[in-house]
Structures are given as structure tokens and as C-alpha cells.
Design a protein around this motif. Structure first.
Motif, PDB file in Angstrom:
ATOM      1  N   LYS A   1      44.696-115.919 119.948  1.00 61.05           N
ATOM      2  CA  LYS A   1      44.445-115.096 121.134  1.00 61.05           C
ATOM      3  C   LYS A   1      43.891-115.969 122.265  1.00 61.05           C
ATOM      4  CE  LYS A   1      42.176-110.861 122.487  1.00 61.05           C
ATOM      5  NZ  LYS A   1      41.180-109.876 122.155  1.00 61.05           N
ATOM      6  N   ASN A   2      44.454-115.798 123.443  1.00 63.39           N
ATOM      7  CA  ASN A   2      44.043-116.610 124.592  1.00 63.39           C
ATOM      8  C   ASN A   2      43.149-115.761 125.501  1.00 63.39           C
ATOM      9  OD1 ASN A   2      43.840-118.328 126.742  1.00 63.39           O
ATOM     10  ND2 ASN A   2      46.003-118.861 126.785  1.00 63.39           N
ATOM     11  N   ASN A   3      41.925-116.189 125.696  1.00 56.78           N
ATOM     12  CA  ASN A   3      40.997-115.406 126.512  1.00 56.78           C
ATOM     13  C   ASN A   3      40.923-115.889 127.954  1.00 56.78           C
ATOM     14  OD1 ASN A   3      40.154-113.668 124.383  1.00 56.78           O
ATOM     15  ND2 ASN A   3      38.991-115.382 123.538  1.00 56.78           N
ATOM     16  N   GLU A   4      41.730-116.886 128.285  1.00 52.74           N
ATOM     17  CA  GLU A   4      41.745-117.398 129.662  1.00 52.74           C
ATOM     18  C   GLU A   4      42.543-116.437 130.554  1.00 52.74           C
ATOM     19  OE1 GLU A   4      40.216-120.218 130.689  1.00 52.74           O
ATOM     20  OE2 GLU A   4      39.415-120.368 128.661  1.00 52.74           O
ATOM     21  N   PRO A   5      42.259-116.427 131.848  1.00 52.30           N
ATOM     22  CA  PRO A   5      43.060-115.567 132.739  1.00 52.30           C
ATOM     23  C   PRO A   5      44.483-116.113 132.898  1.00 52.30           C
ATOM     24  CG  PRO A   5      41.481-116.875 133.993  1.00 52.30           C
ATOM     25  CD  PRO A   5      41.181-117.122 132.552  1.00 52.30           C
ATOM     26  N   HIS A   6      45.405-115.193 133.101  1.00 53.17           N
ATOM     27  CA  HIS A   6      46.802-115.592 133.297  1.00 53.17           C
ATOM     28  C   HIS A   6      47.196-115.268 134.730  1.00 53.17           C
ATOM     29  CE1 HIS A   6      50.659-116.931 132.400  1.00 53.17           C
ATOM     30  NE2 HIS A   6      51.143-115.948 131.670  1.00 53.17           N
ATOM     31  N   SER A   7      47.947-116.152 135.350  1.00 56.59           N
ATOM     32  CA  SER A   7      48.316-115.879 136.744  1.00 56.59           C
ATOM     33  C   SER A   7      49.772-116.246 137.004  1.00 56.59           C
ATOM     34  CB  SER A   7      47.398-116.660 137.696  1.00 56.59           C
ATOM     35  OG  SER A   7      47.394-118.010 137.327  1.00 56.59           O
ATOM     36  N   ILE A   8      50.293-115.667 138.091  1.00 55.68           N
ATOM     37  CA  ILE A   8      51.683-115.934 138.467  1.00 55.68           C
ATOM     38  C   ILE A   8      51.732-117.266 139.221  1.00 55.68           C
ATOM     39  CG2 ILE A   8      52.253-113.495 138.577  1.00 55.68           C
ATOM     40  CD1 ILE A   8      52.069-113.853 141.684  1.00 55.68           C
ATOM     41  N   HIS A   9      52.916-117.858 139.304  1.00 51.65           N
ATOM     42  CA  HIS A   9      53.098-119.109 140.034  1.00 51.65           C
ATOM     43  C   HIS A   9      54.394-119.043 140.826  1.00 51.65           C
ATOM     44  CE1 HIS A   9      50.223-120.378 136.948  1.00 51.65           C
ATOM     45  NE2 HIS A   9      49.841-121.280 137.833  1.00 51.65           N
ATOM     46  N   CYS A  10      54.494-119.924 141.827  1.00 54.49           N
ATOM     47  CA  CYS A  10      55.734-120.019 142.590  1.00 54.49           C
ATOM     48  C   CYS A  10      56.789-120.715 141.727  1.00 54.49           C
ATOM     49  CB  CYS A  10      55.482-120.796 143.874  1.00 54.49           C
ATOM     50  SG  CYS A  10      56.868-120.686 145.008  1.00 54.49           S
ATOM     51  N   ASP A  11      58.025-120.305 141.898  1.00 53.72           N
ATOM     52  CA  ASP A  11      59.099-120.870 141.081  1.00 53.72           C
ATOM     53  C   ASP A  11      59.278-122.363 141.376  1.00 53.72           C
ATOM     54  OD1 ASP A  11      61.087-120.925 139.234  1.00 53.72           O
ATOM     55  OD2 ASP A  11      62.579-119.859 140.423  1.00 53.72           O
ATOM     56  N   THR A  12      59.875-123.048 140.427  1.00 52.41           N
ATOM     57  CA  THR A  12      60.085-124.497 140.557  1.00 52.41           C
ATOM     58  C   THR A  12      61.576-124.777 140.798  1.00 52.41           C
ATOM     59  OG1 THR A  12      60.225-124.518 138.165  1.00 52.41           O
ATOM     60  CG2 THR A  12      58.148-125.206 139.129  1.00 52.41           C
ATOM     61  N   PRO A  13      61.911-125.944 141.361  1.00 55.06           N
ATOM     62  CA  PRO A  13      63.333-126.246 141.586  1.00 55.06           C
ATOM     63  C   PRO A  13      64.149-126.245 140.289  1.00 55.06           C
ATOM     64  CG  PRO A  13      61.949-127.816 142.749  1.00 55.06           C
ATOM     65  CD  PRO A  13      61.045-127.013 141.895  1.00 55.06           C
ATOM     66  N   SER A  14      63.531-126.737 139.220  1.00 54.89           N
ATOM     67  CA  SER A  14      64.234-126.748 137.936  1.00 54.89           C
ATOM     68  C   SER A  14      63.644-125.676 137.030  1.00 54.89           C
ATOM     69  CB  SER A  14      64.057-128.102 137.250  1.00 54.89           C
ATOM     70  OG  SER A  14      64.784-129.069 137.921  1.00 54.89           O
ATOM     71  N   PRO A  15      64.442-124.710 136.624  1.00 59.70           N
ATOM     72  CA  PRO A  15      63.917-123.693 135.706  1.00 59.70           C
ATOM     73  C   PRO A  15      63.577-124.299 134.345  1.00 59.70           C
ATOM     74  CG  PRO A  15      66.012-123.031 136.655  1.00 59.70           C
ATOM     75  CD  PRO A  15      65.827-124.456 137.006  1.00 59.70           C
ATOM     76  N   CYS A  16      62.783-123.568 133.597  1.00 55.50           N
ATOM     77  CA  CYS A  16      62.440-123.937 132.219  1.00 55.50           C
ATOM     78  C   CYS A  16      61.777-125.305 132.106  1.00 55.50           C
ATOM     79  CB  CYS A  16      63.672-123.864 131.320  1.00 55.50           C
ATOM     80  SG  CYS A  16      64.334-122.219 131.186  1.00 55.50           S
ATOM     81  N   GLU A  17      60.989-125.687 133.108  1.00 55.34           N
ATOM     82  CA  GLU A  17      60.197-126.916 132.980  1.00 55.34           C
ATOM     83  C   GLU A  17      59.167-126.718 131.886  1.00 55.34           C
ATOM     84  OE1 GLU A  17      58.330-128.015 136.604  1.00 55.34           O
ATOM     85  OE2 GLU A  17      60.162-128.807 137.491  1.00 55.34           O
ATOM     86  N   ASN A  18      58.800-127.785 131.249  1.00 52.76           N
ATOM     87  CA  ASN A  18      57.842-127.671 130.147  1.00 52.76           C
ATOM     88  C   ASN A  18      56.537-127.017 130.634  1.00 52.76           C
ATOM     89  OD1 ASN A  18      57.106-127.865 127.544  1.00 52.76           O
ATOM     90  ND2 ASN A  18      56.818-130.080 127.515  1.00 52.76           N
ATOM     91  N   ILE A  19      55.937-126.220 129.768  1.00 47.63           N
ATOM     92  CA  ILE A  19      54.715-125.517 130.158  1.00 47.63           C
ATOM     93  C   ILE A  19      53.547-126.487 130.145  1.00 47.63           C
ATOM     94  CG2 ILE A  19      53.080-123.729 129.491  1.00 47.63           C
ATOM     95  CD1 ILE A  19      55.339-122.038 128.564  1.00 47.63           C
ATOM     96  N   ASN A  20      52.953-126.661 131.303  1.00 49.91           N
ATOM     97  CA  ASN A  20      51.764-127.501 131.400  1.00 49.91           C
ATOM     98  C   ASN A  20      50.566-126.680 130.922  1.00 49.91           C
ATOM     99  OD1 ASN A  20      49.373-128.654 132.414  1.00 49.91           O
ATOM    100  ND2 ASN A  20      50.550-129.814 133.911  1.00 49.91           N
ATOM    101  N   ALA A  21      49.952-127.115 129.814  1.00 48.51           N
ATOM    102  CA  ALA A  21      48.902-126.318 129.181  1.00 48.51           C
ATOM    103  C   ALA A  21      47.719-126.087 130.117  1.00 48.51           C
ATOM    104  CB  ALA A  21      48.441-127.003 127.910  1.00 48.51           C
TER     105      ALA A  21
END
Lengths: 293, 435
Positions: B77-97
């Protein structure tokens, strides 16, 4: 709307060239509507070479050169000093072995772990046999090394040779038979035949029984890391007691607890602690998260 | 059978399909997939953030981060807040933890578009789509639109069904109520080495997307002519394109390799399941060299192959085979620090070499009419695959089919062959791309 004359597909309003074949959109009246772009602006591509392949081959080449030097320099010195190859055979053979094990895989595009392992293993076995023959003129110590390596290879092959992992019972049987054969072979080399039957064989029987009982317990009933730990500790305890009794009978002629008593003193509290932890919910939760299998 | 997680669990085991992903996740192979919904109006980031927060508690199994145990990774379970981000030029970029606070999914926006990207560690296309639909519904409601849910979208305040958390691979493979597989020799690592397109890789992190938009009616007409489904038709076109590329790239026919396409099959259509975790299996039609069939032969082969191999008994056999590897006592007790490199080695040298491409059909997306009228179009794409070089995903929405290719090589050779073949069949296509 624009069409690619090569591909025959309609292009979105913002494309200056066909994304499929890069044919430019040639329409002087056309105005490109970049506001309808579906993605943020893309960075320019840079041409790339297959760096990984180049790096792999380069590493292989450098290692080959290193091993070649390591083999040639002692050979030349030896030949220059003695007019024949004497002591330099050892570094030369060692360099050849290292080249097969370390440098050769860098030149193979796709080599499976098992192939590489088999290659290295065979190289080491040949190396040991040759070294033993050169130094002592017979297979004195090399036979132990080679038979142990053969045992490890059989154990590994059960895991890596395709299809074998599913047929569990034959694999376990092959393992057991190989292990029994190995220990009997080693036993007959280091001791007389009576020692093999009164010492080696009973020890193997204890190991096999403990292994099989644990194996079927885990497969059928036991789940969870803590159960596994309790079983593992119990196995160690049983094996130690069994070994102690068998060895004492072989050495002294009667069954007696000697060193296994001390082992039991250490392991029994550990088993009790494991059982207590197993019953404590909070500790169990944390451990089950970290140790789940 | 292993215990299934509860709704209030603070951690979950990885489902059987997900176990491999932590080992192979990298910047080159991110194991993400994406849904992009383009609306008829510009996105308000504040409302989107609010929508994300409003539906947060409805999907507790996605609000997780990847943890490391002694033997396996797990979802915590992740207790950190989650937020939206602006899209990137390349979809499916690796998730930066750090950037995404350890979450394994992203919510992105750009102009009129809302995009969601999910790691396959958590879920498959079905789960991702359900989440995206709920997010979209909540966003539209916050935007002031009246949305009448006809039951096709999960409501943010609806009760969580405990079976949504189940690993149904384990549940069904342990169930005696389903056909038992015949004992046969299992070919764990396979023995084919499929053709994989050659080409210069794009720089790390760059991912080129090409979407072809087609009318469902056009595709239906052609597929009806051949007596196959749309998926089978497109798999045949894909395979035909790859055969043509192989003949172009490999000059000697003696060196031709098999051409194999992975086609994911949603097991929820065959077995009753509400699982929001991975519950798909692959069927892999394969044609062998040297005499590749012509297009008509390909279509009839794929039609027969997919029909035969998506029968329940075959799928159950495949599922049990897959589960048996993950449940193997030896495999289970290898420490994680050894398991990850070994899995990666096996996956890259054995698993990834057995297919030439992937075609995933997410099917027709149904939205309530009051929602659909605000949506321009929906696309989906799979993450980068450095082995087959390009992957393909398709969805249907509002009478159109959106076939999206993502590739990691410079030349769009696969897409070019694919769409030109479709054009030859008389299907009109509109192309949109990020390159």
C-alpha cells in the motif's frame, strides 16, 4: 486533408511528411495545423549504432588479447630459456581455460546460460584432468573434482534442460540416484567397501528420507515462510542426530549422542522461537510480507 | 491454495503473470501500457487531479508500490499522494519512482487528452480500461456534465468486490471443476527462435507511435469476405507484413526463421472473473519457414489456429503450465537477488526470442451515451519492446477502430507494410503519429 502518395493513407492535419515512409506532403496551399498535435513536441532523433554489440565484441577482443599475452609471454620465455616447453604449460592451459569461460561468450550473439555453463564446466574438467596427468601422471585428485562437477551438472541440467522441470518425480529420482552413485563412488575411492555400506549408505538414506518427507510435506500441506523455516530447522536437527548416531556406531561400535546434543541445544530454541513468532499476528504479517514464497 | 488478499490488505502478492515483470522492467522495456482518451474539450488539470483523488479509494489495489521480499517482490500500500502530470513526447516512458511517488500508474494530460499508463505488474488491459473509464466519468461529472451510468462503468463510490483482488490464475488452476490438462512434455522455454525485425534502435526513452484509424464497417466487410474475425484478419495482415520484411532483410531462404505473433486472450471472457489484476494468456500463431503461406493461406491458418487454441481446455492447460512454474518449490525459494537476474536472463534469451510481434485487441469500448458524446476518440498502445521492435494494440470506439503501433527502431517498416497491406485490401486509413 493530405494523403501520402506512396502509402495511400490519409494523414493527420499536423503531419508535414508521412510517418510511415517519410514522403513529404507536397501541397503549397496546405497549412499545417500544429495545434491539433496529439503529443507534446518530439525531440530530434539521433542516429545510433548498435553500441551494445560493438561493446560486447570489443570486450571479447580485449579479453582475448589479454589471455593470448598471458599464454604467449611465459611460453616464449620458457622456450627461450629451456629450448622446450616446460613450466609454461600451466599458465598456457590456464589462459586457454579462462578464454573459453570468460572471453568466448562475448563473441556469441545468443548463448543460453546452460550452454555457457556446460562449456565452462567441460573446460574446467578437461583442465583438471590434463593438469593432473601432467603433474602426477595419473588421475589422483582430478577424479574427485570431475565426478563432483558431473554431479553439479546433473543437478543443473534438471533445471535448465527444457521440459524436465515439469516432470518432477523423474527429476527427483535422477537427482537421488546420481547423489547415491556419487557418494558411493567417492566412498569407494577414499575408504574400503565395508565403510561404504556401514557409513556412507546409511548417511545417504537419512538424507534422502529427510529430503523426500520435507518435499512432500511442502508440496501437500505446508505453506508460508515460517512453516518452511520450522521444517528446515527440524530437518537439520534430524540429519545431525542421524549422522551422529551412525558415525558413533561406525567409530565406537555403539549408538551414542555426542556432538548432536550441542546442535540440538542450539536449534531447539530456534524452532520454539519460530513457532511462537508463527502465532504472533503482527510479527507474522511483517514476516509473511517479506518472506512470502 | 494460497490465500487471496482481502480488500483491506496492506500488501498483495504479485499475481502469477506479474511475477516476471519486476525482473524485465527497464528503460528499454518499461512493461507499461496506455489508454489515451481525447475529449471534445480542453482538459482542466485541477478537475482531473480532483477526479483522481475522488476515485482513489475505489481502486485500493492500484494505489501500491513495488516492494522487495526475500523470495518475491510484492505490492505494498502506498501512502504517498498521487498527482497528475503533463504528457510526455514518448508514451510509456519508464516510471520514475521519485517523480511518481512510487506509484505504478500515471495519469497524464495534454490539450484535450487524458492518458493513463499502467504497469503490467499491477494489472492488464481490462483493469486499466476499467480504471480509465471511472476516471473519465468522474472528470466529466466534475466538469459539470450530467452522466447517467448504464452500469458499464464502475462508480467511484461503489462497493469493492473482494474478488477484484483475486489472482484468478491461481484460483482457477487449482480448481478441479475445470478441464484437467493432459500430461504431456512441457516445453518450458520453447524451441523456436522467431524472426525479429532488424533496425537501428532509437535513443533510450524515445518511442514512436503511429495510429491508424479505420472504419469498423470496412474491416467487417473484408473479414466477412474471408469468414474470419477482425482480430484474425489483422493478425494475418501483421504476419504477412513480417514475412515480407523477413524476405527483404534476410537474403538466403535457408536462414528464414519462424514468424510468430503473440495475441493476448482475455480469460474473463471464458471464465467468470472480476479480477482487476492480470488475467490474460497468450496464444501465438506461428508459421514456419521456408514455405510461408500466401495471404489467403495465412488467414485460414490463423483462423483455425486461434479457434483451436482459445478453447477452454487448451487455455486451462496453458494457465496451469504457467502457474506450475511460479508455484514450483525450487523456483519459489530462490532468493530474490538471485531470482531477478536469472529470470531476466531466461526471459531475454528464451522468452523474448519466441515472438516476432504482439497484437493486443482490447475490443470495443462501450461508454454510456451521455459520456460517449464528450469523447472524440480512444486509443491504446503497448510499451516498448526492444526484441520484436514494434508492438500493436487496437481498440474500437464509436464505429472506428484505432490500431496503434509503438516502435523502438528508426524505420517504420512494420507499420508501413501493415498499413499498405490494409490499403491494398481497400480499407481507408487515417494516420496520426508522434513522429
Amino acid at each position: 486533408m493530405s494523403y501520402c502518395v506512396e502509402c495511400g493513407v490519409e494523414l493527420a492535419e499536423y503531419h508535414k511528411k508521412c510517418p510511415l515512409c517519410e514522403t513529404p506532403v507536397l501541397n503549397p496551399k496546405k497549412s499545417f495545423d500544429f495545434s491539433k498535435n496529439d503529443y507534446p513536441v518530439f525531440k530530434k532523433h539521433h542516429s545510433t549504432v548498435n553500441r551494445r554489440k560493438v561493446a560486447r565484441h570489443l570486450t571479447g577482443f580485449i579479453l582475448t588479447m589479454c589471455f593470448l599475452m598471458a599464454a604467449l609471454i611465459p611460453g616464449i620465455i620458457d622456450f627461450h630459456a629451456n629450448s622446450t616447453i616446460t613450466w609454461s604449460i600451466y599458465p598456457m592451459l590456464s589462459a586457454a581455460l579462462l578464454w573459453v569461460s570468460i572471453a568466448l561468450p562475448f563473441f556469441k550473439k545468443r548463448i543460453t546460460f546452460f550452454k555457457e555453463f556446460t562449456m565452462s564446466w567441460a573446460g574446467i574438467a578437461v583442465f583438471c584432468i590434463v593438469m593432473n596427468l601432467i603433474t602426477l601422471g595419473s588421475l589422483s585428485w582430478a577424479k574427485y573434482v570431475v565426478s563432483t562437477m558431473a554431479l553439479v551438472w546433473v543437478l543443473m541440467s534438471g533445471i535448465f534442460i527444457k521440459g524436465h522441470i515439469r516432470r518432477f518425480v523423474p527429476v527427483v529420482l535422477v537427482y537421488i540416484l546420481t547423489a547415491v552413485g556419487y557418494f558411493m563412488l567417492i566412498g569407494s575411492w577414499i575408504a574400503d567397501t565395508s565403510a561404504v555400506f556401514s557409513l556412507v549408505l546409511p548417511l545417504e538414506v537419512i538424507l534422502v528420507i529427510v529430503f523426500l518427507v520435507s518435499f512432500f510435506l511442502i508440496r501437500s500441506k505446508l505453506h508460508g515462510a515460517m512453516n518452511f523455516i520450522i521444517l528446515f530447522l527440524t530437518d537439520i536437527l534430524i540429519v545431525c542426530i542421524g549422522f551422529d548416531l551412525t558415525i558413533s556406531r561406525f567409530v565406537r561400535g555403539n549408538y551414542a549422542f555426542t556432538w548432536s546434543f550441542i546442535v540440538a541445544l542450539a536449534i531447539v530454541p530456534m524452532i520454539l522461537v519460530a513457532i511462537i513468532i508463527h502465532k504472533r499476528l503482527k510479527v507474522q504479517r511483517v514476516l509473511s510480507k517479506k518472506l512470502h514464497s | 491454495m494460497k490465500k487471496q488478499p482481502l480488500v483491506d490488505s496492506t500488501w498483495y502478492r504479485l499475481d502469477n503473470s506479474a511475477k516476471i515483470y519486476p525482473a524485465i522492467m527497464s528503460d528499454r522495456q518499461t512493461t507499461l501500457f496506455r489508454f489515451a482518451v481525447t475529449l471534445k474539450e480542453a482538459i482542466d488539470p485541477n478537475l482531473l487531479q480532483q477526479a483522481l483523488e475522488n476515485i482513489y479509494d475505489r481502486y485500493p489495489y492500484y494505489n501500491v508500490t513495488l516492494g522487495k521480499g526475500l523470495f518475491w517482490n510484492y505490492l505494498e500500500k502506498n501512502n504517498e499522494p498521487h498527482s497528475i502530470h503533463c504528457d510526455t513526447p514518448s508514451p510509456c516512458e519508464n516510471i520514475n519512482a521519485v517523480y511518481y511517488n512510487g506509484y505504478l500508474y500515471k495519469v497524464l494530460y495534454f490539450k484535450n487528452k487524458i492518458a493513463t499508463e499502467f504497469s503490467h505488474v499491477m494489472t492488464d488491459g481490462y483493469g486499466g480500461l476499467e480504471y480509465t473509464k471511472t476516471l473519465l466519468m468522474e472528470y466529466l461529472r466534475l466538469s459539470g456534465h450530467t452522466i447517467e451510468n448504464d452500469g458499464s462503468v464502475i462508480e467511484p463510490d461503489s462497493k469493492i468486490d473482494p474478488t477484484e483482488l483475486y489472482d484468478d490464475h491461481i484460483r482457477y488452476s487449482a480448481s478441479p471443476d475445470y478441464p484437467q490438462p493432459e500430461e504431456n512434455e512441457r516445453n518450458l522455454f520453447g524451441d523456436i527462435r522467431a524472426f525479429q525485425t532488424k533496425g537501428h534502435l532509437l535513443p533510450m526513452g524515445t518511442y514512436n507511435i503511429i495510429t491508424g484509424v479505420m472504419e469498423v464497417a470496412d474491416l467487417k466487410k473484408i473479414s466477412k469476405y474471408y469468414g474470419v474475425t477482425i482480430t484474425e484478419l489483422l493478425v494475418a495482415v501483421y504476419m504477412d507484413a513480417l514475412i515480407a520484411i523477413q524476405k527483404d532483410q534476410i537474403k538466403k531462404p535457408a536462414k528464414y526463421q519462424s514468424v510468430a505473433i503473440q495475441v493476448p486472450a482475455n480469460m474473463r471472457t471464458m471464465l467468470e472473473s472480476k479480477s482487476m489484476r492480470n488475467f490474460s494468456l497468450f496464444v501465438t500463431p506461428t508459421v514456419e519457414p521456408p514455405d510461408f503461406p500466401d495471404f489467403d493461406g495465412l488467414i485460414s491458418f490463423i483462423n483455425g489456429f486461434i479457434r483451436e487454441n482459445t478453447k477452454l481446455d487448451k487455455m486451462m492447460q496453458l494457465m496451469r503450465d504457467n502457474v506450475s512454474v511460479g508455484e514450483n518449490i525450487f523456483v519459489r525459494h530462490i532468493p530474490l537477488f538471485l531470482k531477478l537476474p536469472i529470470t531476466k536472463y531466461i526471459a531475454t534469451t528464451q522468452g523474448s526470442t519466441q515472438h516476432s510481434g504482439t497484437l493486443s485487441n482490447l475490443g470495443l469500448i462501450k461508454l454510456p451515451p451521455s459520456m460517449a458524446k464528450h469523447v472524440e476518440y480512444i486509443t491504446c498502445n503497448l510499451g516498448p519492446d526492444p526484441y520484436s521492435k514494434a508492438t500493436c494494440a487496437m481498440v474500437g470506439f464509436n464505429g472506428k477502430i484505432y490500431v496503434t503501433f509503438g516502435r523502438v527502431i528508426k524505420d517504420a517498416v512494420i507499420e508501413r507494410n501493415f498499413f499498405r497491406r490494409l490499403r491494398k485490401l481497400g480499407i481507408s486509413i487515417k494516420i496520426q503519429s508522434n513522429c
